[in-house]
Design a protein around this motif. Structure first.
Motif, short mmCIF file in Angstrom:
data_model
loop_
_atom_site.label_atom_id
_atom_site.label_comp_id
_atom_site.label_asym_id
_atom_site.label_seq_id
_atom_site.Cartn_x
_atom_site.Cartn_y
_atom_site.Cartn_z
N TYR A 89 0.91 -1.34 0.11
CA TYR A 89 0.08 0.14 0.06
C TYR A 89 0.92 1.31 -0.10
N ARG B 34 3.23 1.55 -1.95
CA ARG B 34 3.96 1.75 -3.17
C ARG B 34 5.38 2.05 -3.30
N TRP C 69 -0.52 4.43 6.76
CA TRP C 69 -1.64 4.25 6.03
C TRP C 69 -2.61 5.49 6.59
N THR C 70 -3.10 6.23 5.53
CA THR C 70 -4.20 7.15 5.94
C THR C 70 -5.61 6.97 5.48
N GLY C 71 -6.01 5.66 4.96
CA GLY C 71 -7.23 5.25 4.47
C GLY C 71 -7.28 5.51 3.09
N THR C 72 -8.49 5.01 2.43
CA THR C 72 -8.70 5.28 1.08
C THR C 72 -9.26 6.83 1.18
N ALA C 73 -9.07 7.42 -0.30
CA ALA C 73 -9.44 8.76 -0.46
C ALA C 73 -11.07 8.85 -0.12
N ALA C 74 -11.82 7.64 -0.29
CA ALA C 74 -13.29 7.80 -0.03
C ALA C 74 -13.54 7.88 1.60
N SER C 75 -12.62 7.01 2.15
CA SER C 75 -12.68 7.08 3.60
C SER C 75 -12.39 8.52 4.46
N ARG C 76 -11.14 8.95 3.73
CA ARG C 76 -10.77 10.29 4.22
C ARG C 76 -11.82 11.52 3.98
N ARG C 77 -12.71 11.47 2.84
CA ARG C 77 -13.64 12.30 2.50
C ARG C 77 -14.88 12.00 3.63
#
Length: 191
Positions: A149, A151, A180-188
């Motif tokens: 994750y 990359r 890890w900061t979460g997915t873009a969707a979870s951050r929104r």
């Protein structure tokens, strides 16, 4: 911190661990098994003296009277990087025929953190039983499995991320872990 390097493939984990601990200003006590020295020669261009120069103190794997063989010698804990099945099994059974297994045994009996970067596969039932036994004794079995994750762009980044996560277990921040900061969707959704 006691750093042991066993003969399993992955000598670079032990070498880079010493570099990261030096950068974090953590005193290191190095123990290299005889087979670790052979593996180092096969896997890197480094000499044993190069690795020893990264440590604050170097102990012979045969010196069962070394400071780190006693519970009265205070440490943050111990990391075996990489850890062979042979070394893990010795620790699991309490067999202390060399300074690596003796220091690990002392680390466990003193209830200090012991992390074993077990680096062999596939596993048979005996290996799994040894892993269970050493875990029950208080060690953490931490196979150096890369995280994708983050990359990683290079082998060095993969090694650094894994070692940074190992050092997280000791509360040592190295700045090499891409958190890890979460997915873009979870951050929104959090905002």
């Amino acid at each position: 911190m006691i750093v042991a390097i066993s003969g399993a493939s992955g000598a670079i984990y032990g070498v880079r661990l010493l570099e990261l601990l030096r950068r974090a200003e953590v005193e290191t006590h190095l123990i290299m098994s005889r087979t670790a020295q052979v593996t180092l020669a096969h896997e890197t261009e480094l000499k044993v003296a190069d690795v020893e120069a990264l440590a604050d103190v170097v102990h012979s794997h045969q010196d069962l009277a070394a400071a780190c063989s006693s519970g009265s010698f205070h440490t943050l804990g111990m990391i075996v990087a990489p850890c062979s099945i042979k070394t893990l099994s010795e620790i699991a059974t309490g067999v202390t025929g060399n300074l690596v297994s003796r220091s690990a045994d002392v680390t466990l009996k003193e209830r200090r953190r012991l992390v074993l970067m077990m680096r062999e596969t596939p596993l048979h039932l005996g290996h799994i039983r040894s892993m269970a036994a050493v875990t029950e004794a208080g060690a953490i079995v931490y196979p150096p499995v890369p995280a994708f994750y983050s990359r990683p762009a290079s082998l060095e980044e993969m090694v650094d991320h894994t070692l940074g996560r190992v050092l997280d277990l000791f509360g040592i921040e190295t700045g090499v872990v891409k958190r890890w900061t979460g997915t873009a969707a979870s951050r929104r959704r959090e905002t």
